[in-house]
Design a protein around this motif. Structure first.
Motif, mmCIF file in Angstrom:
data_model
loop_
_atom_site.group_PDB
_atom_site.id
_atom_site.type_symbol
_atom_site.label_atom_id
_atom_site.label_comp_id
_atom_site.label_asym_id
_atom_site.label_seq_id
_atom_site.Cartn_x
_atom_site.Cartn_y
_atom_site.Cartn_z
ATOM 1 N N HIS A 198 0.846 -1.190 0.000
ATOM 2 C CA HIS A 198 0.000 0.000 0.000
ATOM 3 C C HIS A 198 0.888 1.250 0.000
ATOM 4 O O HIS A 198 2.061 1.206 0.388
ATOM 5 C CB HIS A 198 -0.914 0.020 1.222
ATOM 6 C CG HIS A 198 -1.865 -1.135 1.286
ATOM 7 N ND1 HIS A 198 -2.993 -1.223 0.511
ATOM 8 C CD2 HIS A 198 -1.835 -2.271 2.033
ATOM 9 C CE1 HIS A 198 -3.631 -2.353 0.771
ATOM 10 N NE2 HIS A 198 -2.944 -3.013 1.689
ATOM 11 N N ASP A 255 -4.175 9.087 6.175
ATOM 12 C CA ASP A 255 -4.431 7.754 6.722
ATOM 13 C C ASP A 255 -3.891 7.628 8.142
ATOM 14 O O ASP A 255 -2.775 8.075 8.428
ATOM 15 C CB ASP A 255 -3.779 6.693 5.832
ATOM 16 C CG ASP A 255 -4.377 6.668 4.436
ATOM 17 O OD1 ASP A 255 -5.614 6.656 4.335
ATOM 18 O OD2 ASP A 255 -3.601 6.678 3.456
ATOM 19 N N LEU A 268 -2.114 6.073 11.434
ATOM 20 C CA LEU A 268 -1.003 5.153 11.610
ATOM 21 C C LEU A 268 -1.521 3.828 12.154
ATOM 22 O O LEU A 268 -2.404 3.798 13.006
ATOM 23 C CB LEU A 268 0.033 5.741 12.577
ATOM 24 C CG LEU A 268 0.829 6.947 12.092
ATOM 25 C CD1 LEU A 268 1.779 7.419 13.188
ATOM 26 C CD2 LEU A 268 1.610 6.611 10.840
ATOM 27 N N PRO A 269 -0.945 2.726 11.684
ATOM 28 C CA PRO A 269 -1.371 1.417 12.204
ATOM 29 C C PRO A 269 -1.025 1.290 13.683
ATOM 30 O O PRO A 269 -0.081 1.922 14.172
ATOM 31 C CB PRO A 269 -0.548 0.423 11.368
ATOM 32 C CG PRO A 269 -0.066 1.197 10.186
ATOM 33 C CD PRO A 269 0.085 2.604 10.636
ATOM 34 N N TYR A 301 2.752 1.294 15.311
ATOM 35 C CA TYR A 301 3.709 1.783 14.309
ATOM 36 C C TYR A 301 4.991 2.218 15.025
ATOM 37 O O TYR A 301 4.935 2.978 16.002
ATOM 38 C CB TYR A 301 3.110 2.950 13.540
ATOM 39 C CG TYR A 301 3.886 3.342 12.305
ATOM 40 C CD1 TYR A 301 3.693 2.670 11.103
ATOM 41 C CD2 TYR A 301 4.819 4.385 12.333
ATOM 42 C CE1 TYR A 301 4.397 3.019 9.965
ATOM 43 C CE2 TYR A 301 5.532 4.730 11.195
ATOM 44 C CZ TYR A 301 5.310 4.052 10.014
ATOM 45 O OH TYR A 301 6.023 4.399 8.884
ATOM 46 N N THR A 313 5.589 6.962 1.624
ATOM 47 C CA THR A 313 5.951 5.680 2.213
ATOM 48 C C THR A 313 5.209 4.551 1.515
ATOM 49 O O THR A 313 4.100 4.739 1.008
ATOM 50 C CB THR A 313 5.650 5.642 3.726
ATOM 51 O OG1 THR A 313 6.133 4.420 4.275
ATOM 52 C CG2 THR A 313 4.173 5.780 3.998
ATOM 53 N N THR A 347 4.060 0.568 2.339
ATOM 54 C CA THR A 347 3.918 -0.361 3.448
ATOM 55 C C THR A 347 3.570 -1.749 2.935
ATOM 56 O O THR A 347 2.887 -1.905 1.917
ATOM 57 C CB THR A 347 2.822 0.097 4.434
ATOM 58 O OG1 THR A 347 1.573 0.219 3.729
ATOM 59 C CG2 THR A 347 3.185 1.434 5.054
ATOM 60 N N TRP A 402 1.927 -5.517 4.090
ATOM 61 C CA TRP A 402 1.034 -6.113 5.081
ATOM 62 C C TRP A 402 0.912 -7.613 4.824
ATOM 63 O O TRP A 402 0.881 -8.048 3.674
ATOM 64 C CB TRP A 402 -0.357 -5.481 5.005
ATOM 65 C CG TRP A 402 -0.373 -4.034 5.376
ATOM 66 C CD1 TRP A 402 0.045 -2.980 4.608
ATOM 67 C CD2 TRP A 402 -0.834 -3.483 6.604
ATOM 68 N NE1 TRP A 402 -0.111 -1.797 5.284
ATOM 69 C CE2 TRP A 402 -0.664 -2.077 6.519
ATOM 70 C CE3 TRP A 402 -1.378 -4.027 7.763
ATOM 71 C CZ2 TRP A 402 -1.017 -1.227 7.554
ATOM 72 C CZ3 TRP A 402 -1.732 -3.185 8.802
ATOM 73 C CH2 TRP A 402 -1.552 -1.798 8.688
ATOM 74 N N ARG A 462 -1.528 -7.526 9.339
ATOM 75 C CA ARG A 462 -0.547 -6.911 10.236
ATOM 76 C C ARG A 462 0.533 -6.208 9.425
ATOM 77 O O ARG A 462 0.968 -6.706 8.385
ATOM 78 C CB ARG A 462 0.097 -7.973 11.124
ATOM 79 C CG ARG A 462 1.070 -7.405 12.158
ATOM 80 C CD ARG A 462 1.768 -8.499 12.929
ATOM 81 N NE ARG A 462 2.741 -9.204 12.103
ATOM 82 C CZ ARG A 462 3.542 -10.167 12.552
ATOM 83 N NH1 ARG A 462 3.444 -10.559 13.808
ATOM 84 N NH2 ARG A 462 4.408 -10.741 11.744
ATOM 85 N N LEU A 463 0.966 -5.031 9.910
ATOM 86 C CA LEU A 463 2.051 -4.318 9.253
ATOM 87 C C LEU A 463 3.310 -5.166 9.281
ATOM 88 O O LEU A 463 3.791 -5.548 10.344
ATOM 89 C CB LEU A 463 2.303 -2.976 9.946
ATOM 90 C CG LEU A 463 3.417 -2.107 9.339
ATOM 91 C CD1 LEU A 463 3.012 -1.597 7.954
ATOM 92 C CD2 LEU A 463 3.734 -0.913 10.261
ATOM 93 N N PHE A 494 7.983 -1.362 6.006
ATOM 94 C CA PHE A 494 7.778 -0.124 5.260
ATOM 95 C C PHE A 494 9.110 0.443 4.806
ATOM 96 O O PHE A 494 10.185 0.066 5.308
ATOM 97 C CB PHE A 494 7.007 0.928 6.079
ATOM 98 C CG PHE A 494 7.632 1.311 7.396
ATOM 99 C CD1 PHE A 494 8.742 2.150 7.466
ATOM 100 C CD2 PHE A 494 7.101 0.844 8.590
ATOM 101 C CE1 PHE A 494 9.304 2.509 8.678
ATOM 102 C CE2 PHE A 494 7.659 1.189 9.818
ATOM 103 C CZ PHE A 494 8.766 2.026 9.862
ATOM 104 N N HIS A 530 9.282 -6.073 10.026
ATOM 105 C CA HIS A 530 8.925 -6.669 11.314
ATOM 106 C C HIS A 530 9.886 -7.824 11.625
ATOM 107 O O HIS A 530 10.227 -8.617 10.732
ATOM 108 C CB HIS A 530 7.486 -7.192 11.256
ATOM 109 C CG HIS A 530 6.916 -7.546 12.589
ATOM 110 N ND1 HIS A 530 7.231 -8.716 13.251
ATOM 111 C CD2 HIS A 530 6.064 -6.871 13.398
ATOM 112 C CE1 HIS A 530 6.591 -8.751 14.409
ATOM 113 N NE2 HIS A 530 5.868 -7.643 14.527
#
Length: 247
Positions: A62, A68, A70-71, A74, A91, A93, A95, A99-100, A103, A136
């Motif tokens: 994305h 938007d 922030l998740p 973050y 940015t 990102t 997913w 879940r993030l 990025f 992550h």
């Protein structure tokens, strides 16, 4: 010599290890008021060839905007993110399963560093700046970075970008290893020493030495990739590594 110190020396080398240890001593002795950073500045060729094989079909990409939210969780403060958007940064990102997963940040013009007081400028309209690549921890052995970088490559090529510049912490062994594998070109280096509200810079680039006494005073470093055109005759190998959480 302890095993841990030998390991650090093997990863960083004598100079970076010495500065890293000095940085830890300064931070501890000053209660965090003093800090020392050493950066390496590099350029990576943005090729026409897609990264293959392209796996990780369950990873969604994305391009969020400032509107938007922030998740949850973050890993960067909201004011830092808003400051990046205000500069014109974008940015991408990744997913997985809602879940993030990672990025990367990109900017086509000058970038105001948010770790030290410095501004990075690009001499060529065919250059960009990429920064703060994060994956992550549970995804660093997978395909998240490859999918992120392929998406970034497509976006940068759409804007006519041939080289993307970035800075690496000389104290981040994982990031140093990662960049060594992809054939980046070194553009220079700098040491920043923060002493309370003052900041010293010693760099291999103009203005070489700079003293900042307040946030409104900062050095500007220019990066010119136009002389690297001949190097791009052969594209570097596709990256098969995992970048660190913070370059």
């Amino acid at each position: 010599m302890s095993t841990r110190l030998r390991h650090t020396l093997a990863q960083l080398g004598w100079l970076n290890t010495a500065l890293y240890l000095l940085a830890r001593v300064l931070q501890s002795a000053s209660g965090g008021r003093w800090a020392l950073f050493r950066y390496l500045f590099v350029a990576q060729y943005v090729g026409d060839t897609p990264l293959t094989p392209m796996r990780g079909a369950d990873i969604q990409l994305h391009a969020p905007t400032v509107r938007d939210p922030l998740p949850p969780g973050y890993p960067r403060p909201a004011h830092v993110v808003h400051g990046r958007y205000a500069q014109g940064a974008q940015t991408l990102t990744a997913w997985r399963n809602g879940r993030l997963a990672g990025f990367v940040w990109l900017i086509l013009d000058a970038y105001q560093e948010d770790e030290v007081r410095a501004r990075y400028r690009l001499a060529s309209s065919r250059a960009s700046w990429d920064f703060d690549v994060w994956v992550h921890p549970e995804e660093r052995l997978g395909w998240v970075f490859r999918r992120l970088w392929e998406s970034a490559r497509v976006q940068l090529r759409r804007h006519g970008v041939r080289w993307t510049c970035s800075r690496i912490s000389a104290f981040n062994a994982a990031s140093l290893r990662a960049h060594a594998q992809i054939g980046v070109v070194r553009l220079g280096h700098a040491v920043f020493l923060r002493c309370g509200g003052w900041q010293w810079m010693f760099a291999s680039l103009h203005p070489y030495i700079h003293l900042s006494r307040n946030p409104a005073c900062f050095p500007q470093l220019m990066f010119d990739t136009s002389t690297l055109a001949d190097i791009a005759a052969k594209e570097p190998p596709c990256p098969t590594f995992r970048k660190s959480a913070r370059s």
